[in-house]
Design an enzyme around this catalytic site. Structure first.
Site, PDB file in Angstrom:
ATOM      1  N   HIS A 304       0.852  -1.185   0.000  1.00  0.00           N
ATOM      2  CA  HIS A 304       0.000   0.000   0.000  1.00  0.00           C
ATOM      3  C   HIS A 304       0.888   1.234   0.000  1.00  0.00           C
ATOM      4  O   HIS A 304       1.950   1.217   0.619  1.00  0.00           O
ATOM      5  CB  HIS A 304      -0.905   0.009   1.249  1.00  0.00           C
ATOM      6  CG  HIS A 304      -2.042   0.949   1.134  1.00  0.00           C
ATOM      7  ND1 HIS A 304      -1.931   2.275   1.460  1.00  0.00           N
ATOM      8  CD2 HIS A 304      -3.304   0.761   0.689  1.00  0.00           C
ATOM      9  CE1 HIS A 304      -3.097   2.858   1.239  1.00  0.00           C
ATOM     10  NE2 HIS A 304      -3.938   1.965   0.758  1.00  0.00           N
ATOM     11  N   ASP A 361      -7.930  -5.478   0.239  1.00  0.00           N
ATOM     12  CA  ASP A 361      -8.425  -6.340  -0.832  1.00  0.00           C
ATOM     13  C   ASP A 361      -8.030  -7.801  -0.676  1.00  0.00           C
ATOM     14  O   ASP A 361      -8.555  -8.654  -1.372  1.00  0.00           O
ATOM     15  CB  ASP A 361      -7.911  -5.833  -2.190  1.00  0.00           C
ATOM     16  CG  ASP A 361      -8.485  -4.478  -2.512  1.00  0.00           C
ATOM     17  OD1 ASP A 361      -9.699  -4.322  -2.365  1.00  0.00           O
ATOM     18  OD2 ASP A 361      -7.720  -3.577  -2.876  1.00  0.00           O
TER      19      ASP A 361
HETATM   20  N1  ACO Z   1       4.254  -7.613  -4.675  1.00  0.00           N
HETATM   21  C1  ACO Z   1       5.593  -7.550  -4.884  1.00  0.00           C
HETATM   22  N2  ACO Z   1       6.327  -6.435  -4.761  1.00  0.00           N
HETATM   23  C2  ACO Z   1       5.672  -5.305  -4.451  1.00  0.00           C
HETATM   24  C3  ACO Z   1       4.279  -5.268  -4.232  1.00  0.00           C
HETATM   25  C4  ACO Z   1       3.568  -6.486  -4.357  1.00  0.00           C
HETATM   26  N3  ACO Z   1       2.248  -6.526  -4.157  1.00  0.00           N
HETATM   27  N4  ACO Z   1       3.897  -4.011  -3.941  1.00  0.00           N
HETATM   28  C5  ACO Z   1       5.012  -3.271  -3.978  1.00  0.00           C
HETATM   29  N5  ACO Z   1       6.086  -4.039  -4.274  1.00  0.00           N
HETATM   30  C6  ACO Z   1       7.484  -3.615  -4.350  1.00  0.00           C
HETATM   31  C7  ACO Z   1       7.791  -2.938  -5.682  1.00  0.00           C
HETATM   32  O1  ACO Z   1       8.217  -3.872  -6.646  1.00  0.00           O
HETATM   33  C8  ACO Z   1       8.869  -1.961  -5.287  1.00  0.00           C
HETATM   34  O2  ACO Z   1      10.046  -2.691  -5.137  1.00  0.00           O
HETATM   35  P1  ACO Z   1      11.522  -1.990  -5.389  1.00  0.00           P
HETATM   36  O3  ACO Z   1      11.531  -0.760  -4.536  1.00  0.00           O
HETATM   37  O4  ACO Z   1      12.458  -3.049  -4.946  1.00  0.00           O
HETATM   38  O5  ACO Z   1      11.558  -1.701  -6.854  1.00  0.00           O
HETATM   39  C9  ACO Z   1       8.435  -1.516  -3.886  1.00  0.00           C
HETATM   40  O6  ACO Z   1       7.672  -2.604  -3.356  1.00  0.00           O
HETATM   41  C10 ACO Z   1       7.589  -0.260  -3.866  1.00  0.00           C
HETATM   42  O7  ACO Z   1       6.527  -0.445  -4.787  1.00  0.00           O
HETATM   43  P2  ACO Z   1       5.794   0.763  -5.491  1.00  0.00           P
HETATM   44  O8  ACO Z   1       4.985   0.230  -6.623  1.00  0.00           O
HETATM   45  O9  ACO Z   1       6.761   1.882  -5.758  1.00  0.00           O
HETATM   46  O10 ACO Z   1       4.875   1.233  -4.306  1.00  0.00           O
HETATM   47  P3  ACO Z   1       3.606   2.089  -4.463  1.00  0.00           P
HETATM   48  O11 ACO Z   1       3.419   2.772  -3.188  1.00  0.00           O
HETATM   49  O12 ACO Z   1       3.663   2.926  -5.684  1.00  0.00           O
HETATM   50  O13 ACO Z   1       2.517   0.948  -4.747  1.00  0.00           O
HETATM   51  C11 ACO Z   1       0.688  -0.483  -4.694  1.00  0.00           C
HETATM   52  C12 ACO Z   1       1.462   0.628  -3.953  1.00  0.00           C
HETATM   53  C13 ACO Z   1       0.318   0.009  -6.092  1.00  0.00           C
HETATM   54  C14 ACO Z   1      -0.609  -0.731  -3.923  1.00  0.00           C
HETATM   55  C15 ACO Z   1       1.554  -1.766  -4.764  1.00  0.00           C
HETATM   56  O14 ACO Z   1       1.893  -2.209  -3.478  1.00  0.00           O
HETATM   57  C16 ACO Z   1       0.871  -2.892  -5.553  1.00  0.00           C
HETATM   58  O15 ACO Z   1       0.961  -2.937  -6.777  1.00  0.00           O
HETATM   59  N6  ACO Z   1       0.171  -3.814  -4.835  1.00  0.00           N
HETATM   60  C17 ACO Z   1      -0.581  -4.878  -5.505  1.00  0.00           C
HETATM   61  C18 ACO Z   1      -1.925  -4.351  -5.989  1.00  0.00           C
HETATM   62  C19 ACO Z   1      -2.888  -4.088  -4.846  1.00  0.00           C
HETATM   63  O16 ACO Z   1      -3.069  -4.906  -3.963  1.00  0.00           O
HETATM   64  N7  ACO Z   1      -3.532  -2.909  -4.913  1.00  0.00           N
HETATM   65  C20 ACO Z   1      -4.542  -2.513  -3.915  1.00  0.00           C
HETATM   66  C21 ACO Z   1      -4.033  -1.412  -3.038  1.00  0.00           C
HETATM   67  S1  ACO Z   1      -5.207  -0.965  -1.843  1.00  0.00           S
HETATM   68  C22 ACO Z   1      -6.299  -0.051  -2.703  1.00  0.00           C
HETATM   69  O17 ACO Z   1      -6.002   0.727  -3.541  1.00  0.00           O
HETATM   70  C23 ACO Z   1      -7.660  -0.235  -2.385  1.00  0.00           C
END
Ligand code: ACO
Length: 426
Positions: A304, A361
């Site tokens: 998140h 979720d």
């Molecule tokens: N699985 C694996 N790695 C992940 C995940 C994940 N679910 N989420 C983040 N990371 C990693 C990224 O690869 C990145 O790694 P790095 O720094 O080594 O390159 C790091 O964690 C940061 O990720 P970002 O995408 O920059 O973080 P951001 O804050 O932009 O993303 C997000 C948040 C979009 C929710 C992300 O965690 C994700 O894609 N999760 C899966 C989708 C999901 O569950 N979305 C629902 C969110 S809750 C909502 O909106 C209701």
């Protein structure tokens, strides 16, 4: 003493005030930055940018805190109803019994959807995603109710209409997509029970609303009711800032929520768990893929932008999964899989180092499956729950005499000025 931040640029020092929120959060007020320095800030994804001050929802991502108008979400999930929580978010305080009864009566008066709208529903191609349909239909409401929204009373009735009709519209889209007759709302049923009845009642098998499912739906929608300046809420505020009507602003929020990185994640989680199940339950492969930087796969329902601790909503949702499945004596293998996956991920260095915990979720799809909600309706369920938040945030903006058009800047990195070359000389 008021604090300031100093920026030294080209030998000159500029001071910017620190603004402090009611829970001690601090931010630099740079609203005059460009005017006095010529600089702008660059913050892709707005991870460090406060787009507004707001008195609706407080969350502390490090401590896993979520409060609506000051009240912890845990207390609301335990004791409140979705409609009472919606009232709280939109009006800033809990209603009295009379006020709540009045709102319920207004919901009943406004629960029907214009019969002409059925024609639209029937003409979407088979297989259309319900989020696309909902977004279009909410926008279309404006054509059916074209009053100006300049008078407070008109805004109030638009709010009631949106909150009441959305459940009828969502249930209609499900019924029509299955080729079933639409079930009309019933004035004797409360908000959540009414929705379940419109979804599942048939002449062959009249639907009996189970108390535990009604409670679960109230909790599900309370947990989704607001989450401060997330992607879809920011869309509502930004689109609304052009002074578009409320229906159009909410329709933009629905479109933004649809994406799998945002509200679409609840559908993506179930699809992911189903794929793992088909893969013989090999969740270790999913964990390995999520850690592999060359693989775009992510563990859906994990991570998140703000929460760097366990999402408090996920904790409540997980408990709710157990309560429902126990009560219904329903054994969902995806719940066992989800728990195993969570356990492994929470102990894994990659997930620990990246502060990745289950978000709302991760378990919500299992609650929805137990209710009989089809997977492609999951994000619609999220959207219905988020209506009060979007409306409250839009109202907060529209009540602000200084609400400015949302218009970020950019740093241009394209080609420098060059001459146009006529087509036969290229
Ligand atoms: N699985 C694996 N790695 C992940 C995940 C994940 N679910 N989420 C983040 N990371 C990693 C990224 O690869 C990145 O790694 P790095 O720094 O080594 O390159 C790091 O964690 C940061 O990720 P970002 O995408 O920059 O973080 P951001 O804050 O932009 O993303 C997000 C948040 C979009 C929710 C992300 O965690 C994700 O894609 N999760 C899966 C989708 C999901 O569950 N979305 C629902 C969110 S809750 C909502 O909106 C209701």
């Amino acid at each position: 003493m008021a604090e300031n931040v100093k920026i030294v640029y080209e030998g000159k020092t500029y001071e910017f005030p620190i603004i402090v929120g009611s829970e001690g959060e601090k931010g630099i007020d740079i609203s005059k930055l460009r005017q006095i320095t010529g600089l702008i800030t660059l913050d892709p994804g707005y991870a460090n940018t406060g787009s507004c001050t707001s008195s609706i929802t407080f969350m502390d991502g490090e401590k896993g805190i979520l409060r609506y108008r000051g009240i912890p979400v845990e207390q609301l999930a335990e004791h409140s109803s979705f409609i009472e929580t919606a009232y709280l978010l939109i009006n800033g305080r809990l209603p009295t019994r009379e006020e709540l009864d009045h709102v319920s009566a207004l919901f009943n008066d406004n629960s029907l959807v214009h019969e002409d709208m059925q024609i639209f529903y029937q003409n979407f191609p088979r297989g259309s995603h319900p989020m696309g349909i909902l977004s279009s239909m909410v926008n279309a409401l404006r054509s059916f109710y074209p009053e100006l929204q300049t008078i407070e009373e008109e805004i109030n009735i638009t709010v009631i209409r949106l909150l009441s009709k959305v459940r009828t519209m969502a249930a209609m889209s499900y019924r029509i997509s299955r080729g079933h007759k639409v079930v009309y709302p019933r004035p004797d049923l409360k908000y959540c029970a009414n929705f379940l009845n419109m979804m599942f009642d048939t002449p062959v098998k009249p639907y009996q609303v189970d108390d535990i499912l009604e409670k679960a739906l109230n909790v599900f929608w309370i947990l989704h009711a607001d989450h401060e300046q997330n992607c879809s809420t920011s869309a509502v505020r930004l689109v609304g800032s052009g002074r578009v009507n409320l229906y159009a602003a909410i329709s933009a929020g629905i479109a933004a929520l649809w994406g799998p990185l945002h509200g679409g994640a609840n559908q993506a989680v179930i699809e992911m768990l189903t794929d793992i199940q088909k893969d013989g339950g090999n969740y270790m492969r999913a964990v390995a893929r999520a850690k592999d930087k060359k693989d775009p796969f992510r563990l859906m329902g994990f991570g998140h932008r703000v929460y760097k601790a366990y999402d408090p909503r996920a904790r409540i949702m997980k408990k709710m999964c157990h309560r429902i499945l126990d009560k219904l004596s329903f054994d969902d293998p995806l719940l066992d899989l989800a728990k195993e996956l969570e356990e492994v991920a929470l102990k894994d260095d990659y997930f620990i180092d990246h502060n990745l915990y289950p978000n709302v979720d991760f378990y919500s799809g299992i609650v929805l499956r137990a209710m009989g909600i089809p997977t492609n309706m999951f994000t619609v369920m999220f959207a219905i729950g988020r209506f009060p938040g979007w409306i409250a945030q839009w109202k907060e903006c529209s009540d602000d005499p200084n609400w400015r058009l949302g218009r970020p800047r950019q740093i241009y990195i394209g080609p420098e000025k060059k001459q146009y070359i006529p087509i036969d000389q290229r």
